[in-house]
Design a protein around this motif. Structure first.
Motif, PDB file in Angstrom:
ATOM      1  N   UNK A 141      -3.952  15.650   0.710  1.00 18.60           N
ATOM      2  CA  UNK A 141      -3.476  14.339   1.174  1.00 18.60           C
ATOM      3  C   UNK A 141      -2.710  13.598   0.076  1.00 18.60           C
ATOM      4  N   UNK A 142      -1.757  12.795   0.506  1.00 20.34           N
ATOM      5  CA  UNK A 142      -1.075  11.880  -0.411  1.00 20.34           C
ATOM      6  C   UNK A 142      -1.921  10.601  -0.519  1.00 20.34           C
ATOM      7  N   UNK A 143      -2.117  10.156  -1.730  1.00 20.10           N
ATOM      8  CA  UNK A 143      -2.931   8.962  -1.971  1.00 20.10           C
ATOM      9  C   UNK A 143      -1.993   7.789  -2.226  1.00 20.10           C
ATOM     10  N   UNK A 144      -2.086   6.767  -1.363  1.00 17.61           N
ATOM     11  CA  UNK A 144      -1.192   5.614  -1.455  1.00 17.61           C
ATOM     12  C   UNK A 144      -2.014   4.338  -1.553  1.00 17.61           C
ATOM     13  N   UNK A 145      -1.599   3.452  -2.460  1.00 18.11           N
ATOM     14  CA  UNK A 145      -2.306   2.196  -2.663  1.00 18.11           C
ATOM     15  C   UNK A 145      -1.508   1.014  -2.151  1.00 18.11           C
ATOM     16  N   UNK A 146      -2.213   0.003  -1.649  1.00 17.66           N
ATOM     17  CA  UNK A 146      -1.589  -1.230  -1.206  1.00 17.66           C
ATOM     18  C   UNK A 146      -2.490  -2.407  -1.520  1.00 17.66           C
ATOM     19  N   UNK A 147      -2.009  -3.615  -1.244  1.00 22.05           N
ATOM     20  CA  UNK A 147      -2.817  -4.796  -1.503  1.00 22.05           C
ATOM     21  C   UNK A 147      -2.363  -5.558  -2.733  1.00 22.05           C
ATOM     22  N   UNK A 148      -2.983  -6.698  -3.027  1.00 20.55           N
ATOM     23  CA  UNK A 148      -2.502  -7.584  -4.101  1.00 20.55           C
ATOM     24  C   UNK A 148      -2.523  -6.973  -5.491  1.00 20.55           C
ATOM     25  N   UNK A 149      -3.467  -6.062  -5.759  1.00 22.01           N
ATOM     26  CA  UNK A 149      -3.524  -5.477  -7.099  1.00 22.01           C
ATOM     27  C   UNK A 149      -2.371  -4.519  -7.374  1.00 22.01           C
ATOM     28  N   UNK A 150      -1.608  -4.150  -6.352  1.00 18.63           N
ATOM     29  CA  UNK A 150      -0.448  -3.295  -6.585  1.00 18.63           C
ATOM     30  C   UNK A 150       0.706  -4.082  -7.206  1.00 18.63           C
ATOM     31  N   UNK A 151       0.550  -5.389  -7.357  1.00 19.65           N
ATOM     32  CA  UNK A 151       1.571  -6.149  -8.077  1.00 19.65           C
ATOM     33  C   UNK A 151       1.456  -5.930  -9.583  1.00 19.65           C
ATOM     34  N   UNK A 152       0.443  -5.227 -10.019  1.00 18.80           N
ATOM     35  CA  UNK A 152       0.436  -4.510 -11.297  1.00 18.80           C
ATOM     36  C   UNK A 152      -0.363  -3.235 -11.102  1.00 18.80           C
ATOM     37  N   UNK A 153       0.274  -2.177 -10.605  1.00 18.12           N
ATOM     38  CA  UNK A 153      -0.439  -0.942 -10.318  1.00 18.12           C
ATOM     39  C   UNK A 153      -0.625  -0.033 -11.528  1.00 18.12           C
ATOM     40  N   UNK A 154      -0.080  -0.392 -12.665  1.00 15.00           N
ATOM     41  CA  UNK A 154      -0.005   0.532 -13.791  1.00 15.00           C
ATOM     42  C   UNK A 154      -1.346   1.050 -14.303  1.00 15.00           C
ATOM     43  N   UNK A 155      -2.417   0.262 -14.366  1.00 17.74           N
ATOM     44  CA  UNK A 155      -3.687   0.854 -14.820  1.00 17.74           C
ATOM     45  C   UNK A 155      -4.183   1.983 -13.932  1.00 17.74           C
ATOM     46  N   UNK A 156      -3.682   2.054 -12.698  1.00 20.66           N
ATOM     47  CA  UNK A 156      -4.098   3.087 -11.746  1.00 20.66           C
ATOM     48  C   UNK A 156      -3.029   4.153 -11.532  1.00 20.66           C
ATOM     49  N   UNK A 157      -1.969   4.122 -12.329  1.00 21.61           N
ATOM     50  CA  UNK A 157      -0.802   4.976 -12.091  1.00 21.61           C
ATOM     51  C   UNK A 157      -1.145   6.461 -12.052  1.00 21.61           C
ATOM     52  N   UNK A 158      -2.088   6.911 -12.849  1.00 14.59           N
ATOM     53  CA  UNK A 158      -2.407   8.341 -12.919  1.00 14.59           C
ATOM     54  C   UNK A 158      -3.111   8.864 -11.673  1.00 14.59           C
ATOM     55  N   UNK A 159      -3.673   7.961 -10.855  1.00 16.78           N
ATOM     56  CA  UNK A 159      -4.516   8.389  -9.743  1.00 16.78           C
ATOM     57  C   UNK A 159      -3.808   8.355  -8.391  1.00 16.78           C
ATOM     58  N   UNK A 161      -0.403   8.822  -5.809  1.00 20.60           N
ATOM     59  CA  UNK A 161       0.901   9.445  -5.582  1.00 20.60           C
ATOM     60  C   UNK A 161       1.954   8.382  -5.323  1.00 20.60           C
ATOM     61  N   UNK A 162       1.571   7.353  -4.558  1.00 20.26           N
ATOM     62  CA  UNK A 162       2.500   6.284  -4.202  1.00 20.26           C
ATOM     63  C   UNK A 162       1.768   4.945  -4.169  1.00 20.26           C
ATOM     64  N   UNK A 163       2.537   3.893  -4.298  1.00 25.41           N
ATOM     65  CA  UNK A 163       2.051   2.542  -4.031  1.00 25.41           C
ATOM     66  C   UNK A 163       3.011   1.886  -3.046  1.00 25.41           C
ATOM     67  N   UNK A 164       2.451   1.058  -2.200  1.00 22.45           N
ATOM     68  CA  UNK A 164       3.247   0.261  -1.263  1.00 22.45           C
ATOM     69  C   UNK A 164       3.205  -1.177  -1.752  1.00 22.45           C
ATOM     70  N   UNK A 165       4.361  -1.727  -2.111  1.00 20.24           N
ATOM     71  CA  UNK A 165       4.431  -3.074  -2.665  1.00 20.24           C
ATOM     72  C   UNK A 165       4.845  -4.051  -1.571  1.00 20.24           C
ATOM     73  N   UNK A 166       3.942  -4.936  -1.184  1.00 22.52           N
ATOM     74  CA  UNK A 166       4.280  -5.949  -0.189  1.00 22.52           C
ATOM     75  C   UNK A 166       3.478  -5.798   1.084  1.00 22.52           C
ATOM     76  N   UNK A 167       3.994  -6.370   2.151  1.00 21.54           N
ATOM     77  CA  UNK A 167       3.292  -6.442   3.425  1.00 21.54           C
ATOM     78  C   UNK A 167       3.538  -5.189   4.246  1.00 21.54           C
TER      79      UNK A 167
END
Length: 619
Positions: A141-159, A161-167
């Motif tokens: 599976x591709x692991x994608x993150x969303x939500x307010x903490x993705x406005x600084x996703x860098x501490x989680x960057x290694x874990x 595959x993608x981040x969704x920024x916004x709504x």
């Protein structure tokens, strides 16, 4: 009949087994063989917290409206089940199908709070998916993150595959359609990520290279391909009234944190409080049409059986059709004894008429957030309240029959002095005095004022992102000053004082402003047993401090270090709508103790008007 992933023997051993069996009212059941994409929507905390999250309810409904997608829910197993799953090698599963997460195409993780970071690794570990994104193979599976903490996703960057920024209502369809095409062929996992990175709002951390200066600050962050953006623009729903919203929200089997119908009346905020990340990143304000809200309320109450409805937004009392909406709810649902919950109220916008009508349904405590005790500090943070307004608003509440008031403040704000700390207790005392000025026969029992202070964390995309934090010891010393001052007040028996954990706040600040170098510490912490760090009984500050030392990380670099306005931040690759020039201007205005008018009074040129076709707000 569907087979449960956990045996009866295991369910009998664990606390609240209904957290894990699914089949709640309004949950969606599909045949996995009839869809092209399976999406696991995860909340990295216990069921009772995750089931209260509105964003997941919206996306769950939106995804499942597609015939080719089956979206299921996943929450962090409580430590009792976590241990059993590890010992017996039981894979984490989706609630609806009870099938392992390895059968899914996407694992979407909502990142609401920094203290849930180790629980993200718990979900991946129990799902038997490699924790590091670089170790995942094509069929995983591709692991994608969303939500307010993705406005600084860098501490989680290694874990991830993608981040969704916004709504999430805007770009997910494009991502899912892209995945369907990729799945038909034999292109590599990296090829899909490369194409996904071209979709607005999608950030693929593996496709960006980071370098640092000798002093440890960020030197550069550049994409490895020329055809993906240097800056990721947040996604915004411009027409909120027409956007998707669940008519049949899932109703849990047990009592959860938000055990009621949640009706989102607007998104964004006009106020511009300088400490508030949500008020900045969710700009501009978008109100829902009141007639649509009335229909949604009717449908959701009918489809859930709830006896309470919460009007949700960052500042509910700023919704211009609030009185019309409340009158409608009382007229149409009052006879059903439906309680109306009004969170996020401002003292200056609170109507005695509205209060009285709501009180007729059910009395409860009122919550106000002055944030600072002194006028000087309220001007620094741009709260836009003076003491006269606060006392008048509380007086209206008392005259309306309330006797319980909760007051929220922050300690450790920029420029805070001892007098500002003492002013918290003194303001609470004056509010109690205002209650006892009411004739005795008109009072509703003894006045009860609960004062709570959190500790200030300078968050990304706020004017205070350049501010240093306090140390743990400084936070606790400030709480002691407030506590001692409360004890000195004439009405001290009417005032109860609570304060947040200082060491938890420091760790939150480290993650909030951290960079990719923190990933190794988060990984090591999970390997050493850190989960549910947001829960006091499981948080181990000494272990975390030792882990930072072992990883060669200086926590003070991320917290107490002063920052210059020309420093490149780990989150500067995101276009959050508000410009850096605006934030710098507000940072300087704050130190001058000058208030910036709210957005309905005057446009301050924050940058968010681009989402409103040139006009943010109409007076």
């Amino acid at each position: 009949m569907r087979k449960l992933a956990l045996s009866d023997e295991i369910l009998m051993k664990i606390d609240k087994p209904v957290r894990y069996i699914g089949h709640e009212l309004n949950s969606v059941v599909k045949n996995p063989e009839d869809v092209d994409i399976r999406f696991a929507m995860c909340f990295p905390d216990v069921y009772e917290i995750g089931m209260s999250h509105l964003g997941i309810q919206i996306l769950y409904d939106m995804f499942n409206r597609r015939e080719d997608v089956y979206c299921e829910r996943v929450y962090s197993p409580w430590p009792d089940l976590h241990q059993i799953m590890k010992e017996q090698h039981i894979p984490l599963f989706g609630l609806e199908s009870q099938e392992p997460l390895t059968h899914f195409d996407f694992i979407g993780i909502t990142i609401q709070y920094e203290m849930c970071y180790t629980n993200i690794l718990q979900i991946l570990d129990l799902a038997q998916i490699p924790l590091l994104a670089k170790e995942r193979e094509r069929d995983m599976p591709f692991v994608i993150g969303g939500g307010p903490c993705t406005y600084n996703p860098e501490p989680l960057a290694d874990f991830f595959d993608l981040f969704y920024i916004g709504e999430g209502e805007t770009s997910y369809d494009a991502l899912l359609d892209l995945y369907k095409e990729w799945k038909k062929g034999d292109a590599s996992r990296e090829a899909f990520l490369h194409q996904a990175a071209k979709i607005p709002g999608i950030y693929v951390p593996s496709l960006y290279e980071v370098s640092y200066k000798e002093d440890g600050t960020l030197a550069s962050m550049e994409p490895v391909y020329d055809d993906i953006p240097k800056k990721i623009e947040k996604q915004v729903v411009t027409e909120l009234t027409a956007s998707v919203y669940p008519d049949k929200p899932v109703v849990p089997f047990l009592k959860v944190t938000q055990d009621r119908v949640v009706l989102e009346v607007q998104r964004g905020c006009i106020r511009g409080c300088r400490f508030c990340q949500a008020g900045m990143i969710y700009r501009p304000l978008r109100e829902k049409d009141v007639e649509r809200l009335k229909r949604q309320a009717d449908i959701m109450l009918k489809n859930t059986g709830y006896e309470e409805i919460s009007l949700s937004s960052l500042s509910t009392s700023d919704y211009r059709e609030l009185e019309d909406l409340i009158n409608y709810l009382i007229e149409h649902h009052g006879k059903e004894h439906v309680n109306i919950s009004l969170p996020s109220l401002r003292v200056d916008a609170f109507s005695l008429d509205v209060m009285g009508k709501v009180q007729d349904i059910k009395k409860s405590s009122l919550t106000f957030a002055p944030e600072a005790g002194s006028q000087r500090l309220r001007d620094v943070i741009n709260k836009g309240l003076n003491e006269e307004i606060i006392l008048h608003g509380c007086g209206l509440a008392f005259e309306g029959g309330w006797n319980k008031v909760k007051l929220y403040f922050m300690l450790g704000l920029p420029t805070e002095q001892v007098d500002d700390m003492k002013a918290i207790a003194e303001l609470a005392n004056r509010i109690a005095v205002r209650y006892y000025e009411i004739p005795k026969d008109q009072r509703n029992g003894k006045c009860q004022i609960t004062v709570s202070t959190s500790f200030f964390v300078p968050k990304p995309f706020t004017p205070f992102q350049w501010s240093p934090m306090c140390t743990k010891e400084e936070f606790l010393n400030r709480a002691k000053i407030v506590n001692d001052t409360v004890k000195d007040q004439l009405n001290r028996k009417s005032i109860k004082y609570n304060w947040h954990q200082a060491d938890v706040t420091v760790l939150e600040g480290i993650f909030a402003r951290g960079d990719r170098r923190l990933s190794k510490a988060i990984l090591k912490a999970y390997e050493e047993g850190c989960i549910f760090d947001a829960w006091g009984e499981y948080f181990d500050n000494e272990k975390w401090m030792q882990i930072f030392e072992d990883c060669g990380i200086d926590p003070d670099f991320y917290t107490i270090r002063p920052r210059e306005t020309d420093e490149l931040f780990p989150w500067d690759f995101i276009d959050a709508g508000v410009t850096k020039e605006f934030l710098i201007r507000e940072w300087e205005t704050a130190r001058s103790e000058v208030v910036t008018p709210n957005c309905r009074e005057r446009c301050s040129g924050c940058g968010a008007r681009k989402y409103k076709r040139g006009v943010c707000y109409e007076n």
